[in-house]
Enzyme design. Structure first.
Site, short mmCIF file in Angstrom:
data_model
loop_
_atom_site.label_atom_id
_atom_site.label_comp_id
_atom_site.label_asym_id
_atom_site.label_seq_id
_atom_site.Cartn_x
_atom_site.Cartn_y
_atom_site.Cartn_z
N GLY A 91 -46.80 64.40 -8.70
CA GLY A 91 -46.99 63.35 -7.70
C GLY A 91 -48.23 62.52 -7.99
O GLY A 91 -49.26 62.67 -7.32
N TYR A 92 -48.12 61.65 -8.98
CA TYR A 92 -49.25 60.80 -9.36
C TYR A 92 -49.00 59.34 -8.98
O TYR A 92 -49.61 58.80 -8.07
CB TYR A 92 -49.48 60.91 -10.88
CG TYR A 92 -50.43 61.99 -11.32
CD1 TYR A 92 -50.53 63.20 -10.64
CD2 TYR A 92 -51.23 61.83 -12.45
CE1 TYR A 92 -51.39 64.20 -11.05
CE2 TYR A 92 -52.10 62.82 -12.88
CZ TYR A 92 -52.18 64.00 -12.18
OH TYR A 92 -53.02 64.98 -12.60
N THR A 96 -40.55 62.40 -11.91
CA THR A 96 -39.51 62.96 -12.76
C THR A 96 -39.05 64.32 -12.23
O THR A 96 -39.86 65.21 -11.96
CB THR A 96 -40.02 63.10 -14.20
OG1 THR A 96 -40.43 61.82 -14.67
CG2 THR A 96 -38.92 63.64 -15.11
N GLU A 151 -50.90 65.92 -21.17
CA GLU A 151 -49.63 65.20 -21.16
C GLU A 151 -49.53 64.24 -22.34
O GLU A 151 -48.50 64.16 -23.02
CB GLU A 151 -49.48 64.43 -19.84
CG GLU A 151 -48.16 63.68 -19.73
CD GLU A 151 -48.04 62.89 -18.43
OE1 GLU A 151 -46.94 62.38 -18.16
OE2 GLU A 151 -49.04 62.79 -17.68
#
Length: 398
Positions: A127-128, A161, A244
């Site tokens: 949740g960014y 995603t 990431e």
């Protein structure tokens, strides 16, 4: 490429290749190598197989149930999986929130969440991003207010995603609006079954619904789900993004797709010869292969200098820029080689419901979807433009 693997690493490669060869189900290998769609159970099936072997935590220290492998051994493992056609071990749990909890989480959080990440019992989402906070992530407006023993969260997350599959989300929220935007952010762990969460799928250009909008309306999050210190979440967010961006480079996947491209182009004729032998097309393939070799050498040199838990620093941005560029050029060459045969979108074949494409060219059928799908890596994990800013400031000193 000039990188000398030790005898120990060469023996390690043989060990992991033997395991993959015997453990990877044929149907999963077929789907990956032929660019077919993977569902939730496909990812979980491979995750569970690797977990039984004890290798899901490839980058984790042994004290948390990981392998304790060196950074080079992790690379060898990931490359071997990619070349063999194994589904990826999804990064949200293992490579993103896992390292954050190991570095900044409480003892209780580590005990509760880390084993379930390894086993695959928990599926995490990130949740960014928000509608008004993508590349400028620090401008996020989702708020969390303390009320008794909870935070109450209100806001919206975008491009989340696999939120439709997730039972947990790690989430950046604003807990202080009176300080600079980076200093007022906190890092929360949110149970996706909590009342007030609404998930709305987003259909992408490639027809997939892997990303979602997530709405949070008066969502209660226990105070113990705060990671680290309140208002220090930006530090943890940057740490996670380093992991990431390094993984997005995807050297092993690109090597696999380059091999596919060469086979594919050899089977396509132009002017009485295989397309791969065409001077112009062959030159584009050769240039791409050279760039991929350079990226792999950069990755290996970076890994050889760092411990397994290192998040990469600004060089992770260089690897993300190069990696996404190579991935996109690969899909462009595939579509160019397929020509009009790449145009039809055969949903039944992509989903595995049909053994052969209705349009008569199984290899070409998924390529347009691949091309469209690989527009995304230049945006997620921090857009290419943002990565270039990071490189200019932190490496070039501009």
């Amino acid at each position: 490429m000039n990188f000398d693997y030790s005898a120990e690493d060469q023996a390690f490669r043989q060990t992991v290749e033997r395991f993959i060869d015997t453990a990877l189900p044929a149907e999963l290998r077929h789907k990956v190598l032929n660019h077919l769609r993977l569902g939730k159970e496909d990812f979980l099936q491979w995750h569970r197989i690797v977990h039984r072997q004890g290798w899901v935590g490839a980058s984790w220290p042994k004290e948390y149930g990981g392998t304790g492998w060196t950074a080079i051994q992790q690379h060898i493992w990931q490359e071997a999986c990619a070349l063999a056609g194994a589904p990826i071990i999804l990064p949200f749990g293992v490579s993103m929130i896992g390292p954050v909890l190991m570095a900044y989480g409480s003892a209780q959080q580590k005990e509760r969440y880390l084993p379930r990440i390894l086993s695959g019992e928990d599926w995490w989402c990130q949740g960014y991003s928000e509608p008004g906070a993508g590349s400028d992530l620090a401008s996020l407006s989702t708020r969390a207010e303390r009320r008794g023993g909870h935070y109450v969260v209100n806001g919206q997350k975008a491009w989340t995603t696999f939120a439709q599959h997730a039972n947990w989300m790690f989430c950046l929220v604003r807990t202080d609006s009176t300080v600079s935007k980076q200093k007022g952010i906190s890092f929360l762990l949110i149970d996706m079954s909590t009342p007030g969460i609404t998930i709305r799928p987003v259909t992408m250009l490639d027809g997939e619904q892997d990303v979602n909008e997530v709405f949070l309306d008066d969502v209660k999050v226990p105070l113990e789900n705060l990671v680290g210190v309140e208002n220090q979440g930006w530090t943890y967010a940057k740490f996670l993004l380093g992991h990431e961006r390094t993984s997005i480079a995807g050297v092993g996947r690109s090597r696999r797709e380059l091999a596919f491209l060469k086979r594919f182009a050899l089977g396509r004729g132009q002017h009485g010869q295989p397309l791969l032998r065409d001077p112009l097309f062959g030159t584009r393939v050769a240039e791409l292969e050279i760039d991929l070799m350079a990226l792999e050498l950069l990755v290996l040199q970076a890994l050889s200098r760092h411990d397994p838990g290192h998040a990469g620093g600004p060089e992770a941005s260089v690897m993300k820029i190069m990696g996404t560029d190579i991935q996109q050029r690969l899909t462009e060459l595939m579509v160019d080689a397929a020509g009009p045969y790449a145009a039809p979108l055969d949903e039944a074949y992509l989903d595995g419901a049909s053994a052969a494409s209705a349009f008569g060219d199984d290899a070409a059928a998924p390529l347009a979807r691949q091309y469209l799908s690989y527009r995304k890596p230049a945006v997620y994990g921090g857009s290419t433009e943002i990565q270039k800013n990071i490189v200019s400031k932190m490496i070039l000193g501009l």
